[in-house]
Design a protein around this motif. Sequence first.
Motif, short mmCIF file in Angstrom:
data_model
loop_
_atom_site.label_atom_id
_atom_site.label_comp_id
_atom_site.label_asym_id
_atom_site.label_seq_id
_atom_site.Cartn_x
_atom_site.Cartn_y
_atom_site.Cartn_z
N ILE A 2 68.83 24.49 43.71
CA ILE A 2 67.36 25.14 43.92
C ILE A 2 67.54 26.37 44.85
O ILE A 2 68.26 26.24 46.31
CB ILE A 2 66.33 24.36 44.56
CG1 ILE A 2 66.29 23.08 43.47
CG2 ILE A 2 65.23 24.99 44.74
CD1 ILE A 2 65.65 21.89 43.87
N ALA A 3 66.88 27.64 44.90
CA ALA A 3 67.14 28.62 45.73
C ALA A 3 65.75 29.12 46.24
O ALA A 3 64.82 28.91 45.28
CB ALA A 3 67.86 29.98 45.23
N PHE A 4 65.69 29.28 47.51
CA PHE A 4 64.26 29.93 48.13
C PHE A 4 64.63 31.36 48.79
O PHE A 4 65.73 31.40 49.39
CB PHE A 4 63.89 29.06 49.28
CG PHE A 4 63.62 27.61 48.88
CD1 PHE A 4 62.31 27.23 48.36
CD2 PHE A 4 64.52 26.66 48.89
CE1 PHE A 4 62.43 25.76 47.98
CE2 PHE A 4 64.69 25.26 48.20
CZ PHE A 4 63.28 25.00 48.06
N HIS A 5 63.80 32.14 48.47
CA HIS A 5 63.86 33.47 49.26
C HIS A 5 63.12 33.33 50.48
O HIS A 5 62.04 32.68 50.60
CB HIS A 5 63.25 34.57 48.33
CG HIS A 5 63.17 35.87 48.96
ND1 HIS A 5 64.22 36.78 49.00
CD2 HIS A 5 62.38 36.62 49.75
CE1 HIS A 5 63.85 37.64 49.69
NE2 HIS A 5 62.66 37.78 50.10
N PHE A 6 63.55 33.83 51.57
CA PHE A 6 62.92 33.92 52.91
C PHE A 6 62.86 35.24 53.40
O PHE A 6 63.55 36.02 53.19
CB PHE A 6 63.35 33.08 53.86
CG PHE A 6 64.76 33.38 54.26
CD1 PHE A 6 65.14 33.94 55.47
CD2 PHE A 6 66.00 32.56 53.61
CE1 PHE A 6 66.40 34.32 55.53
CE2 PHE A 6 67.35 32.86 53.96
CZ PHE A 6 67.60 33.78 55.07
N GLU A 7 61.75 35.68 53.86
CA GLU A 7 61.37 36.92 54.33
C GLU A 7 61.97 36.66 55.96
O GLU A 7 62.04 35.75 56.82
CB GLU A 7 59.96 37.26 54.71
CG GLU A 7 59.23 37.31 53.45
CD GLU A 7 59.71 38.59 52.56
OE1 GLU A 7 60.21 39.55 53.31
OE2 GLU A 7 59.75 38.68 51.48
N ILE A 8 62.42 37.95 56.34
CA ILE A 8 62.91 38.08 58.02
C ILE A 8 62.80 39.50 58.44
O ILE A 8 62.89 40.39 57.81
CB ILE A 8 64.31 37.53 57.97
CG1 ILE A 8 64.76 37.56 59.45
CG2 ILE A 8 65.40 38.34 57.12
CD1 ILE A 8 66.16 36.51 59.83
N ASP A 9 62.46 39.67 59.79
CA ASP A 9 62.19 40.89 60.20
C ASP A 9 63.48 41.80 60.25
O ASP A 9 64.67 41.25 60.54
CB ASP A 9 61.88 41.20 61.73
CG ASP A 9 61.66 42.30 62.37
OD1 ASP A 9 60.50 42.69 62.01
OD2 ASP A 9 62.60 42.80 62.87
N PRO A 10 63.72 43.10 59.86
CA PRO A 10 64.83 43.89 59.42
C PRO A 10 65.85 43.76 60.68
O PRO A 10 67.05 43.79 60.77
CB PRO A 10 64.48 45.15 58.84
CG PRO A 10 62.88 44.95 58.37
CD PRO A 10 62.50 43.59 59.13
N ALA A 11 65.03 44.26 61.71
CA ALA A 11 65.53 44.34 63.05
C ALA A 11 66.54 42.93 63.32
O ALA A 11 67.52 43.05 63.94
CB ALA A 11 64.57 44.50 64.23
N VAL A 12 65.87 41.99 63.13
CA VAL A 12 66.11 40.55 63.54
C VAL A 12 67.34 40.37 62.78
O VAL A 12 68.80 39.83 63.12
CB VAL A 12 65.34 39.46 63.32
CG1 VAL A 12 65.84 37.89 63.50
CG2 VAL A 12 64.10 39.64 64.29
#
Lengths: 205, 483
Positions: free
Chosen positions: A158-168
């Motif tokens: 099972i895969a999940f996509h996550f968001e992250i700030d590009p700078a981080v």
Amino acid sequence: MDAFKTHRGILATLDRANVDTDQIIPKQFLKSITRTGFGEQLFYDWRYLADGRPNPDFELNAPRFRGASILAARHNFGCGSSREHAVWAIRQYGFRAVIAPRFADIFRTNSMKNGLLTVELSDAEVEEIFRMAGRYAGLEATVDLEHQRLVLHLPEEIAFHFEIDPAVKEHLIRGLDDIGLTLQREGAITRFESRHDPQWPGAHR
Amino acid sequence: MGKTLFENIWDRHVVETAPDPGGGAPPLAGSATGGTVLLYIDRHLVHEVTSPQAFEGLRLAGRRVRRPELTIATMDHNVPTDDRAVIRDPISKTQIEALARNCAQFHITLYDLRSDRQGIVHIIGPELGLTLPGTTIVCGDSHTSTHGAFGTLAFGIGTSEVEHVLATQCLRQQRPKTFKVEFAGRLRPPVTSKDMILKLIGAIGTAGGTGYVLEYCGEAVRALSMEARMTICNMSIEAGARAGMIAPDDTTFQYLAAGNRPFAPKGEAFERAVAFWRTLPSDQGARYDRELTIDAAQIAPQVTWGTNPGMVTDVTGRVPEPDRVPGYSRKDVEQALAYMGLTPGTPLTELPIDVVFIGSCTNARIEDLRAAAKILKGRRVSPKVTALVVPGSQQVRRQAEAEGLDQVFVSAGCEWRQSGCSMCLGMNPDQLKPGERCASTSNRNFEGRQGKGGRTHLVSPQMAAAAAVAGHFVDIRTWAGAD
């Protein structure tokens, strides 16, 4: 700072909301003047009985979570005190990533500065992860920061996509030294100081 | 479009909007608030607990403190509040001595235990006139939000960021969102600003302010003293917000014009500063990302019953049923009640109290002590209760003694102590024993916060003082002479 690109490891769960940094690392361990030695003290009051033996009722002491390096937690993880010792303790225990529906702001920043990846997923996704971790002992997961994917290694992945700030993301992947980078902006800081009086802003205009 | 108080300060402190052209990160895609900026920091407050590793980092990298004159240090978390001459805990002593050594090496002004201006870092900043409208202030402590009461952008940081500010006088920051909290109507004394902020946290939860800077406004806020405003801003972090702010006004300027604030501008400089400070409040029509209005006239004295500050209710309330607390799962509430040793349905006024703590950066200013003394005057603390009064600073202590408040406390049977963080977090010897129930004017009722196994109920100074006398919580509105 340690870079974070991708990491595979055993996933542990901590089924409590609003875990504050006082629980992550109790006050008596904040008297240290070094950055090391906090791993043994992680979740101290929950993890150990009064006589110092491991508390068998505390989730992370369960044999199936031995050697875990990814922690799934609940809403508002890391709230309260700004103590960075909390992140040092989590890292030194062996965790490289924490998954939760929401993290407290200061904890999230402190994590980034120490190469600890905070993965924010929805309540439903975190619930799913808890369910799978409960069902499959020793469940492993891979956190792939480059592709912003969390994969649970089940018979059927099972895969999940996550968001992250590009700078981080950039900082973590490259393991950048923030202070070194900012010191390179010396010219800009000096120019700013020539038009900004930090002592009494506005009093000299 | 008009600007908010927050934007007026933030925009003036942006050194660069994209600090790493070429190698750095692009602005957060699709976000109106995104992008890392280099933000200039006007004041950096330092204490003994979160700084030693930062100074060590500087030494290891051969870096200096960029603006030592903008950095001010004190020792507060570890310090004994009985006999300050002897620090019995050798580890605490080491940490306190490390701060003194670091300040000497890096040329930082230190208000140490011999100083008559020593105190809790968030209490002495305003007293010294370090906390000024329109400035940015950081400290390695989450209650840095306190300083926002002056129309200051002030927030807590971790040790890596402490090191970053020491080395560069800047921080890399993402622009937070804005949240307007209006307290409409008038507060009804003896209800206090502590009750206002607890009411808000109960309403939005301990993560309700995450990602936001809160701005408190409205008639009830305007009517508050600076001390009372600081109590509100102090607990912004308990709502998840790194910062809380109140627009500066004549109340602010009068506080800053008072004598004995060595770092505040004087004379003509003060007049010019006031003219500038008057430009800071949010413009009419300024837009916020979120807004909420609370009727201040409806707020009752608040008492926390659980293990985070959002688990709170009116003093007239009861310990809740586990499945009837909005925002918390049954399991969360059951865990909290088990830790707190509480049975659902019990009236809060029937809970017996073992310890009363009047102190902390939330409620240890002179006005807090006056309010507590008013309740305690001519009365006795219950024989079952140990009551500790810990002034927030040496200056508060002297002022209280000049007014005879210490005599009121001592005559009532309270312990009158030296200044420090004390039992708010129990890093010094002032701690709860397992199972002890405490009415506390501090800010966190987390498990073990005041001592392992200790049970904390957060209340206002008036409520704590009344609980000390009665031996249980009382509705302060029914107390003769309380308002």
